[in-house]
Design a protein around this motif. Structure first.
Motif, PDB file in Angstrom:
ATOM      1  N   UNK A  65       0.860  -1.174   0.000  1.00 42.61           N
ATOM      2  CA  UNK A  65       0.000   0.000   0.000  1.00 42.61           C
ATOM      3  C   UNK A  65       0.897   1.224   0.000  1.00 42.61           C
ATOM      4  N   UNK A  66       0.793   2.038  -1.029  1.00 41.23           N
ATOM      5  CA  UNK A  66       1.646   3.213  -1.177  1.00 41.23           C
ATOM      6  C   UNK A  66       0.777   4.464  -1.110  1.00 41.23           C
ATOM      7  N   UNK A  67       1.100   5.346  -0.198  1.00 37.57           N
ATOM      8  CA  UNK A  67       0.293   6.537   0.056  1.00 37.57           C
ATOM      9  C   UNK A  67       1.051   7.769  -0.440  1.00 37.57           C
ATOM     10  N   UNK A  68       0.471   8.477  -1.403  1.00 40.68           N
ATOM     11  CA  UNK A  68       1.146   9.626  -2.020  1.00 40.68           C
ATOM     12  C   UNK A  68       0.443  10.924  -1.635  1.00 40.68           C
ATOM     13  N   UNK A  69       1.145  11.756  -0.865  1.00 44.39           N
ATOM     14  CA  UNK A  69       0.642  13.084  -0.480  1.00 44.39           C
ATOM     15  C   UNK A  69       1.821  13.953  -0.088  1.00 44.39           C
ATOM     16  N   UNK A  70       1.619  15.261  -0.115  1.00 42.10           N
ATOM     17  CA  UNK A  70       2.636  16.217   0.306  1.00 42.10           C
ATOM     18  C   UNK A  70       2.090  17.111   1.407  1.00 42.10           C
ATOM     19  N   UNK A 128       4.834  -1.505  -8.803  1.00 41.63           N
ATOM     20  CA  UNK A 128       4.702  -2.882  -9.266  1.00 41.63           C
ATOM     21  C   UNK A 128       3.226  -3.182  -9.524  1.00 41.63           C
ATOM     22  N   UNK A 129       2.946  -4.158 -10.366  1.00 37.13           N
ATOM     23  CA  UNK A 129       1.541  -4.493 -10.640  1.00 37.13           C
ATOM     24  C   UNK A 129       0.761  -4.944  -9.407  1.00 37.13           C
ATOM     25  N   UNK A 130       1.476  -5.411  -8.384  1.00 42.99           N
ATOM     26  CA  UNK A 130       0.796  -5.867  -7.167  1.00 42.99           C
ATOM     27  C   UNK A 130       0.518  -4.742  -6.183  1.00 42.99           C
ATOM     28  N   UNK A 131       1.030  -3.550  -6.460  1.00 39.36           N
ATOM     29  CA  UNK A 131       0.841  -2.416  -5.553  1.00 39.36           C
ATOM     30  C   UNK A 131      -0.558  -1.833  -5.676  1.00 39.36           C
ATOM     31  N   UNK A 132      -0.990  -1.184  -4.595  1.00 40.71           N
ATOM     32  CA  UNK A 132      -2.145  -0.287  -4.636  1.00 40.71           C
ATOM     33  C   UNK A 132      -1.642   1.088  -4.213  1.00 40.71           C
ATOM     34  N   UNK A 133      -1.783   2.060  -5.105  1.00 40.79           N
ATOM     35  CA  UNK A 133      -1.323   3.432  -4.867  1.00 40.79           C
ATOM     36  C   UNK A 133      -2.517   4.288  -4.493  1.00 40.79           C
ATOM     37  N   UNK A 134      -2.385   5.065  -3.412  1.00 44.70           N
ATOM     38  CA  UNK A 134      -3.440   5.963  -2.946  1.00 44.70           C
ATOM     39  C   UNK A 134      -2.955   7.397  -3.136  1.00 44.70           C
ATOM     40  N   UNK A 135      -3.693   8.194  -3.899  1.00 41.87           N
ATOM     41  CA  UNK A 135      -3.323   9.580  -4.187  1.00 41.87           C
ATOM     42  C   UNK A 135      -4.227  10.539  -3.434  1.00 41.87           C
ATOM     43  N   UNK A 136      -3.617  11.536  -2.799  1.00 41.87           N
ATOM     44  CA  UNK A 136      -4.391  12.592  -2.134  1.00 41.87           C
ATOM     45  C   UNK A 136      -3.662  13.909  -2.336  1.00 41.87           C
ATOM     46  N   UNK A 137      -4.179  14.740  -3.230  1.00 38.60           N
ATOM     47  CA  UNK A 137      -3.555  16.034  -3.498  1.00 38.60           C
ATOM     48  C   UNK A 137      -4.141  16.647  -4.750  1.00 38.60           C
ATOM     49  N   UNK A 138      -3.818  17.919  -4.996  1.00 39.28           N
ATOM     50  CA  UNK A 138      -4.439  18.657  -6.089  1.00 39.28           C
ATOM     51  C   UNK A 138      -3.566  18.735  -7.341  1.00 39.28           C
ATOM     52  N   UNK A 139      -2.532  17.909  -7.406  1.00 37.01           N
ATOM     53  CA  UNK A 139      -1.693  17.856  -8.601  1.00 37.01           C
ATOM     54  C   UNK A 139      -1.853  16.549  -9.366  1.00 37.01           C
ATOM     55  N   UNK A 140      -2.716  15.677  -8.860  1.00 39.55           N
ATOM     56  CA  UNK A 140      -2.847  14.342  -9.441  1.00 39.55           C
ATOM     57  C   UNK A 140      -4.043  14.287 -10.380  1.00 39.55           C
ATOM     58  N   UNK A 141      -3.961  15.058 -11.457  1.00 40.72           N
ATOM     59  CA  UNK A 141      -5.059  15.136 -12.406  1.00 40.72           C
ATOM     60  C   UNK A 141      -5.131  13.859 -13.249  1.00 40.72           C
ATOM     61  N   UNK A 142      -6.058  13.844 -14.196  1.00 33.25           N
ATOM     62  CA  UNK A 142      -6.316  12.621 -14.956  1.00 33.25           C
ATOM     63  C   UNK A 142      -5.073  12.111 -15.666  1.00 33.25           C
ATOM     64  N   UNK A 143      -4.260  12.992 -16.229  1.00 33.06           N
ATOM     65  CA  UNK A 143      -3.064  12.555 -16.947  1.00 33.06           C
ATOM     66  C   UNK A 143      -2.079  11.881 -16.006  1.00 33.06           C
ATOM     67  N   UNK A 144      -1.934  12.407 -14.801  1.00 30.60           N
ATOM     68  CA  UNK A 144      -1.061  11.792 -13.795  1.00 30.60           C
ATOM     69  C   UNK A 144      -1.586  10.401 -13.449  1.00 30.60           C
ATOM     70  N   UNK A 145      -2.886  10.296 -13.230  1.00 29.14           N
ATOM     71  CA  UNK A 145      -3.476   9.004 -12.880  1.00 29.14           C
ATOM     72  C   UNK A 145      -3.248   7.973 -13.986  1.00 29.14           C
TER      73      UNK A 145
END
Length: 347
Positions: free
Chosen positions: A9-14, A84-101
């Motif tokens: 589980x990977x949590x992405x925020x700043x 990795x394909x087995x990861x689950x990435x969680x994004x929380x922030x205002x820079x993660x628009x559709x292209x980033x996703x």
């Protein structure tokens, strides 16, 4: 064919003194609800000492990301060299628009997106928006995206989930706790404390500061000069201590962010408002539904108008039976949805 790599589980925020710590605190709350499902790690750009301490104190590792100003370049770096394909990435922030996703999903990872803006299309497997009044048709998303929407899925730390309570009958207000988050880049804490000191009947004040707060000297001087109203300053309290603080004061004066939701879930009276666009909808909603009193835009209220507006809110809270923020929290379903996604990534 199953994949042998272990899930993560990977949590992405700043978070920092400029943008505040709201996204990190919210993501830490989610991480706590998901603890034990898979090994976890926080991905943060140039984490300050305060941010690193906040995350590690909660029991999570911190991975510093390259300080690249191009967000899509970051997404490519993650997809090509980290995820990795087995990861689950969680994004929380205002820079993660559709292209980033889309670019991070090129790695094959599962994607959870936390949103409160409804500002762009999403391509996540699971979308969480704990704002009230939101429905799935508000989003442009793939047909197989799953949604967890509304206050029932509030991203709260365990002591708040366990301490949830209905609002009590209105009572006189003699004390107030002020908290404008971990950073308060606009200096609203000092302005609000000064305005509260001008009100009648308040006998004591508490002020909660976070690790990124930058105007402590001005606040300490104001406390020293306070005319007969004791001001207690609290720093970097944990979730359990914050529950007790919110219960110890008659009203919380907070922006329409996570700390407001925490107060309302505990059933506590709150004076709120906004200073950022993403806070406005929540402030408006809780005011319209008699869950809290909103002063409107904190940043636009003049020093002359702020005391009168706060006083109006105090009077409303002392005479109005408030409506519960949510009838029932559902952390179990939230955990089950992420667990389902982790299991899918293993197949």
């Amino acid at each position: 064919m199953s994949i042998s790599a272990a899930p993560r589980l990977l949590f992405r925020a700043d978070g920092n003194a400029t943008i505040g710590l709201g996204h990190l605190v919210r993501l830490l709350a989610l991480a706590d609800q998901l603890r034990g499902l898979a090994p976890g790690m926080f991905l943060v750009r140039e984490p300050t000492a305060a941010v690193a301490q906040l995350v590690t104190a909660a029991g999570w590792a911190v991975q510093a990301l390259p300080a690249n100003s191009l967000w899509l370049a970051e997404a490519d770096w993650l997809a090509q060299g980290f995820l990795k394909p087995t990861d689950v990435l969680v994004l929380d922030g205002y820079s993660f628009e559709a292209a980033y996703q889309r670019r991070v999903r090129a790695s094959g990872c599962g994607l959870v997106y936390i949103d409160d803006l409804l500002a762009w299309p999403v391509v996540a497997d699971l979308l969480i928006n704990h704002s009230p009044g939101v429905v799935a048709t508000d989003y442009e998303a793939p047909a197989d995206t799953r949604f967890l929407l509304g206050p029932a899925f509030s991203l709260l730390r365990r002591p708040f989930l366990e301490g949830a309570a209905a609002p009590q009958a209105p009572t006189p207000i003699a004390s107030a706790l002020v908290c404008f988050g971990g950073a308060d880049p606009l200096g609203l804490t000092v302005r609000t404390v000064r305005a509260l000191l001008a009100l009648p009947n308040l006998q004591r004040l508490g002020v909660l500061l976070g690790g990124a707060f930058g105007d402590a000297a001005a606040l300490e001087q104001l406390a020293a000069d306070a005319p007969g109203v004791p001001i207690t300053i609290y720093r970097n309290v944990d979730a359990g201590a914050l529950v007790e603080l919110l219960r110890a004061y008659d009203v919380a004066v907070v922006p329409a962010s996570t700390v407001l939701i925490e107060a309302l879930v505990l059933g506590r009276p709150a004076l709120t408002g906004y200073y950022a666009d993403n806070q406005r909808a929540l402030a408006t909603y809780v005011h319209a539904h008699q869950q809290a009193f909103s002063v409107g835009n904190f940043a636009e209220l003049t020093d002359a108008a702020l005391p009168a507006t706060l006083h109006q809110g105090m009077q409303w809270l002392e005479t109005t039976q408030r409506v519960p923020y949510t009838q029932q929290l559902q952390p179990g379903r939230l955990r089950a949805e992420v667990q389902r996604l982790l299991q899918r990534q293993q197949q």
